[in-house]
Design an enzyme around this catalytic site. Structure first.
Site, PDB file in Angstrom:
ATOM      1  CD  GLN A 152       7.593 -19.825 -34.098  1.00 35.09           C
ATOM      2  OE1 GLN A 152       7.202 -20.553 -33.332  1.00 35.09           O
ATOM      3  NE2 GLN A 152       7.624 -20.263 -35.245  1.00 35.09           N
ATOM      4  CE  LYS A 180       9.412 -28.362 -20.927  1.00 36.12           C
ATOM      5  NZ  LYS A 180       9.710 -27.169 -20.664  1.00 36.12           N
TER       6      LYS A 180
HETATM    7  C1  R5P Z   1      11.578 -24.566 -22.156  1.00 37.05           C
HETATM    8  O1  R5P Z   1      12.633 -24.828 -22.736  1.00 37.05           O
HETATM    9  C2  R5P Z   1      11.800 -23.296 -21.151  1.00 37.05           C
HETATM   10  O2  R5P Z   1      12.973 -23.428 -20.375  1.00 37.05           O
HETATM   11  C3  R5P Z   1      10.606 -23.187 -20.047  1.00 37.05           C
HETATM   12  O3  R5P Z   1      10.644 -24.479 -19.241  1.00 37.05           O
HETATM   13  C4  R5P Z   1       9.263 -23.195 -20.692  1.00 37.05           C
HETATM   14  O4  R5P Z   1       9.435 -22.078 -21.667  1.00 37.05           O
HETATM   15  C5  R5P Z   1       8.275 -22.852 -19.557  1.00 37.05           C
HETATM   16  O5  R5P Z   1       7.052 -22.815 -20.018  1.00 37.05           O
HETATM   17  P1  R5P Z   1       5.597 -23.047 -19.369  1.00 37.05           P
HETATM   18  O6  R5P Z   1       5.866 -22.230 -18.098  1.00 37.05           O
HETATM   19  O7  R5P Z   1       4.525 -22.711 -20.340  1.00 37.05           O
HETATM   20  O8  R5P Z   1       5.686 -24.478 -19.164  1.00 37.05           O
END
Ligand code: R5P
Length: 287
Positions: free
Chosen positions: A90, A183
Site C-alpha cells: 500500500q 499478469k
Molecule cells: C506483485 O506485484 C508481487 O510481486 C507478487 O506477485 C504478489 O504480491 C503476489 O501476491 P499473491 O500471492 O497474492 O498473488
C-alpha cells in the site's frame, strides 16, 4: 547486540553468527487485555540492531517497543533491519480516502532508529518514506543456493516487474534462460490470470521467481500454465514466503514440485537465509 523480534528469531541468530555479535534474549509478553510487552532485559547499552520482520500488526508494535526498549537501556546507536516490510504494497492511496500505509509505518519506525535496512521491499521507492538513512539489500541471489541439478532451466518471472529478480537468480545459479509472463489481476476479486511467455518449457525444469508469495494466486497460476505446457518440474521460489491462507495447498494443487523461500518470513519452506547479505550491509556501513 542483535535484538530479535519474535518472528525473526532464526534469522537474528544466523545474523549474530555471521557478524560475531551477541544475540540478545528478548521477551515477548502480553497483558490480560491483549496489549503486548516486548523487552530486552539483558541489553548492555552498546550498539543495537533490531531485526524484526513486520508480517503482522503485532510484529509492528513489537518492533516499535524493541526500538524503545534499547533506547531506554542506553543504546548508543540503533539500526533497524526489517527483513520483510509489511504494508509496503500500500505504497499509494489507490482510492479516495485510503492511506499510504507504507509511509505511515515508515514514519513510525523512523522515530526510534538511526538507520534502517530493508530486504527487497515490494517497491524500492518505499525507502523514501523513512526519515532516516535507509539501505535496501537485494537477497534474490541466495535463492539459487538450494537449487541444484536443474534440467535445461528456465527462470520465469510471473510479471515483467519481477524479471530482475529472475535474472539475479539465474546469474547466481550459473546457467539457464529467463523470461516473464504477462499478469493481470482483477482489482475487485483479486483473481490473477497469467499469459504464458514464448519460451518453450517442454521437458525442461522451470523456476518461477517472485519477490513475495502472498495468497499464492500469482504463483499457482504460473505453475499451472507451466505444468500444462509440459514442464518437467516446476519450482516456486520467492524471497518473502508469506504463504497466507491456502497458498501452499493451491501451489500443490497446481503441480508445484518444490517451494523455496528465504527466512525473511520464517516458514517451513525457508530453506536459505538472507543473513549473509544482511550482515554484509550492516558491517559495510560501519567500516
Ligand atoms: C506483485 O506485484 C508481487 O510481486 C507478487 O506477485 C504478489 O504480491 C503476489 O501476491 P499473491 O500471492 O497474492 O498473488
Amino acid at each position: 547486540m542483535i535484538v530479535p523480534g519474535s518472528s525473526s528469531q532464526l534469522l537474528a541468530a544466523a545474523l549474530a553468527e555471521e557478524t560475531g555479535r551477541p544475540l540478545a534474549t528478548a521477551t515477548y509478553d502480553r497483558f490480560p487485555d491483549g496489549e503486548r510487552l516486548a523487552a530486552v532485559p539483558e541489553f548492555d547499552g552498546g550498539e543495537a540492531t533490531v531485526v524484526a520482520t513486520t508480517d503482522s500488526d503485532e510484529a509492528w508494535v513489537e518492533l516499535l517497543q524493541l526500538q524503545d526498549a534499547v533506547r531506554e537501556a542506553g543504546a548508543e546507536r540503533v539500526t533497524t533491519a526489517i527483513p520483510y516490510m509489511g504494508y509496503a504494497r500500500q505504497d499509494q492511496s489507490f482510492r479516495d480516502g485510503q492511506p499510504v500505509s507504507a509511509r505511515a509505518m515508515a514514519r513510525a519506525v523512523s522515530t526510534g532508529t538511526d538507520r534502517v535496512v530493508l530486504v527487497n521491499p515490494h517497491e524500492p521507492t518505499v525507502a523514501d518514506f523513512y526519515d532516516v538513512p535507509v539501505e535496501t539489500v537485494d537477497a534474490a541471489g541466495v535463492l539459487a543456493t538450494p537449487l541444484s541439478d536443474l534440467r535445461d532451466p528456465l527462470f520465469l518471472a510471473p510479471d515483467e516487474g519481477a524479471i530482475g529478480i529472475a535474472e539475479t537468480v539465474r546469474d547466481a545459479y550459473g546457467s539457464g534462460e529467463t523470461d516473464h509472463f504477462e499478469k493481470h489481476r482483477d482489482r475487485e476479486t483479486g483473481d490473477v490470470e497469467v499469459s504464458p511467455s514464448d519460451a518453450s518449457v517442454d521437458g525442461r525444469d522451470a523456476v518461477v521467481v517472485d519477490d513475495i508469495v502472498a495468497t499464492g494466486s500469482t504463483m499457482s497460476e504460473a505453475v499451472d500454465v507451466l505444468v500444462d505446457r509440459g514442464a518437467e518440474r516446476v519450482v516456486a521460489a520467492c524471497i518473502h514466503p508469506m504463504l497466507a491462507e491456502n497458498a501452499v495447498t493451491r501451489l500443490r494443487a497446481a503441480g508445484v514440485d518444490r517451494i523455496v523461500g528465504t527466512d525473511t518470513i520464517e516458514r517451513g519452506c525457508s530453506v536459505v537465509s538472507v543473513a549473509p547479505v544482511l550482515a554484509e550491509a550492516l558491517v559495510a556501513e560501519e567500516e
